[in-house]
Design an enzyme around this catalytic site. Structure first.
Site, PDB file in Angstrom:
ATOM      1  N   PHE A   1      11.705  11.228  56.814  1.00  0.00           N
ATOM      2  CA  PHE A   1      10.444  10.132  56.677  1.00  0.00           C
ATOM      3  C   PHE A   1      10.263   9.428  57.846  1.00  0.00           C
ATOM      4  CE2 PHE A   1      12.299   8.897  52.006  1.00  0.00           C
ATOM      5  CZ  PHE A   1      11.656  10.344  51.619  1.00  0.00           C
TER       6      PHE A   1
ATOM      7  N   GLU B   1      10.614  -1.387  45.017  1.00  0.00           N
ATOM      8  CA  GLU B   1       9.778  -0.151  45.245  1.00  0.00           C
ATOM      9  C   GLU B   1      10.124   1.221  44.413  1.00  0.00           C
ATOM     10  OE1 GLU B   1       7.049   0.004  48.524  1.00  0.00           O
ATOM     11  OE2 GLU B   1       7.388   2.422  48.462  1.00  0.00           O
TER      12      GLU B   1
ATOM     13  N   HIS C   1      11.631  -6.694  50.793  1.00  0.00           N
ATOM     14  CA  HIS C   1      11.016  -5.554  49.598  1.00  0.00           C
ATOM     15  C   HIS C   1      11.922  -4.294  49.799  1.00  0.00           C
ATOM     16  CE1 HIS C   1       7.942  -3.139  47.516  1.00  0.00           C
ATOM     17  NE2 HIS C   1       8.027  -2.417  48.445  1.00  0.00           N
TER      18      HIS C   1
ATOM     19  N   ALA D   1      -7.960   0.696  54.662  1.00  0.00           N
ATOM     20  CA  ALA D   1      -7.650  -0.147  53.603  1.00  0.00           C
ATOM     21  C   ALA D   1      -8.478  -1.454  53.419  1.00  0.00           C
ATOM     22  CB  ALA D   1      -6.183  -0.353  53.924  1.00  0.00           C
TER      23      ALA D   1
ATOM     24  N   ASP E   1      -4.128  -1.630  66.475  1.00  0.00           N
ATOM     25  CA  ASP E   1      -3.261  -1.771  65.258  1.00  0.00           C
ATOM     26  C   ASP E   1      -3.247  -3.171  64.440  1.00  0.00           C
ATOM     27  OD1 ASP E   1      -2.333  -0.030  63.164  1.00  0.00           O
ATOM     28  OD2 ASP E   1      -0.464  -0.398  63.732  1.00  0.00           O
TER      29      ASP E   1
ATOM     30  N   THR F   1       4.580   3.511  43.796  1.00  0.00           N
ATOM     31  CA  THR F   1       3.779   3.955  44.640  1.00  0.00           C
ATOM     32  C   THR F   1       2.730   4.930  43.978  1.00  0.00           C
ATOM     33  OG1 THR F   1       5.192   5.887  44.878  1.00  0.00           O
ATOM     34  CG2 THR F   1       5.414   4.149  46.370  1.00  0.00           C
TER      35      THR F   1
ATOM     36  N   ASP G   1      -2.688   8.719  52.744  1.00  0.00           N
ATOM     37  CA  ASP G   1      -2.746   9.742  53.802  1.00  0.00           C
ATOM     38  C   ASP G   1      -2.791  11.138  52.696  1.00  0.00           C
ATOM     39  OD1 ASP G   1      -2.084   8.794  56.281  1.00  0.00           O
ATOM     40  OD2 ASP G   1       0.204   8.661  55.328  1.00  0.00           O
TER      41      ASP G   1
ATOM     42  N   SER H   1      11.610  -7.815  45.994  1.00  0.00           N
ATOM     43  CA  SER H   1      11.028  -6.806  45.207  1.00  0.00           C
ATOM     44  C   SER H   1      11.621  -5.444  45.429  1.00  0.00           C
ATOM     45  CB  SER H   1       9.503  -6.817  45.565  1.00  0.00           C
ATOM     46  OG  SER H   1       9.170  -6.916  46.803  1.00  0.00           O
TER      47      SER H   1
ATOM     48  N   HIS I   1       0.605   0.504  43.693  1.00  0.00           N
ATOM     49  CA  HIS I   1       0.094   0.828  44.932  1.00  0.00           C
ATOM     50  C   HIS I   1      -1.242   1.684  44.492  1.00  0.00           C
ATOM     51  CE1 HIS I   1       3.879   0.700  47.559  1.00  0.00           C
ATOM     52  NE2 HIS I   1       4.118   0.040  46.190  1.00  0.00           N
TER      53      HIS I   1
END
Ligand code: FAD
Length: 275
Positions: A206, A8, A256, A113, A148, A39, A99, A6, A67
């Site tokens: 990033f 993005e 992805h 989420a 987490d 996104t 965010d 996939s 998204h």
């Protein structure tokens, strides 16, 4: 090698960017992606661009995942957005907290989420296939790695169908995460997210923001190339192809690609892998 892949994209900001993305998509469609995702700016800041790009992808005959982030949103706005997406015949969502940019208050009716996933299921049943985000190297705001992982399990059990990871360069972190999730009863597909390396400064920026670790040897090699873009790209292709090769050999459920709206690096990696 046959493996679901996939791609993005982010919604373009200008008409020129939209044209460029259309051309990029046509090149990438040759790889027959399972779906392409778009996104969504937290707080709904890119809603029109996101929904518009999703619609174009669907019109091009390719499955699209929208998204969808919930930070700062109310139940009423999310309900209305879900209705719009259903009317567009969207069948896949990547459900996220998101965010908010600094300066925005938190507010909103969703905290995590998992709240969004539960809300989508309660409101729309099985109308959408839901993907969620996974963090093999731990989400930067998590209280601990264990917390987490628990949060990930909660999010999955709220109704996710599969997960896509934050990008990483350490396969050990990914395999450990998949094993630990399975030990908590999470047995859905956790698809590795792959970031092709095409720019040193962009990758560093990033990675600092999202908590993805760039191994010391990769960081030093990239720094050593300075402004030599060709060497950065050549090195990046070798490193990321090796990473994907290890993952494919280990039997990952798919790949992805974070394309950054570019086709060249992703296509070359697919070609080298024989995908
Ligand atoms: P959550 O799963 O809610 O987790 C956020 C934090 O809260 C974590 O630290 C977690 O440990 C903690 N947590 C969760 N539940 C609980 C709980 N019950 N109690 C205590 N702590 C808890 N951002 C965008 O703005 N737009 C996008 O389109 C986008 N796409 C993405 C796609 C992928 C595949 C990935 C990996 C990330 C994407 N992001 C996107 C970034 C993402 O929004 C951020 O990483 C964000 O900080 C977390 O979102 P999440 O859905 O993972 O949050």
């Amino acid at each position: 090698m046959s493996l679901p892949i996939s791609f993005e994209f982010f919604p373009p900001k200008t008409p020129e960017g939209a044209d460029k993305l259309r051309a990029t998509r046509q090149l990438l469609y040759a790889q027959k992606p399972e779906f392409c995702s778009v996104t969504f700016g937290a707080g709904g800041s890119t809603q029109d661009g996101t929904f518009g790009t999703v619609k174009e992808i669907l019109d091009e005959g390719v499955d699209a995942a929208c998204h969808f982030s919930c930070v700062g949103a109310t139940k009423a706005t999310v309900r209305a957005q879900l209705a719009t997406l259903r009317a567009m015949n969207v069948k896949r969502l990547v459900a996220l907290r998101g965010d908010l940019p600094s300066g925005y208050g938190i507010g909103g009716e969703f905290h995590y989420a998992s709240d969004l996933v539960a809300f989508i299921r309660a409101e729309t049943g099985d109308a959408f296939r839901i993907e969620v985000a996974a963090y093999p190297e731990v989400h930067p705001q998590a209280k601990s790695a264990e917390a987490d992982l628990q949060a990930f399990a909660t999010k999955v059990k709220a109704g996710a169908n599969s997960a896509i990871t934050q990008y990483f360069f350490n396969t050990d972190a990914y395999f450990r995460f998949v094993d630990d999730a399975a030990a908590l009863g999470v047995d859905l597909a956790i698809v590795p997210g792959i970031m092709p390396i095409t720019s040193s400064t962009q990758l560093m920026r990033f990675s600092d923001a999202c908590g993805a670790e760039i191994p010391r040897w990769i960081r030093l090699r990239l720094q050593g190339y300075g402004d030599d873009i060709q060497s950065i790209k050549a090195f990046g292709l070798d490193v990321v192809t090796d990473l994907c090769d290890q993952l494919c050999r280990a039997g990952v459920p798919g790949i992805h690609f974070y394309t950054m709206n570019q086709s060249a690096a992703t296509l070359e990696i697919c070609k080298r892998l024989g995908l």
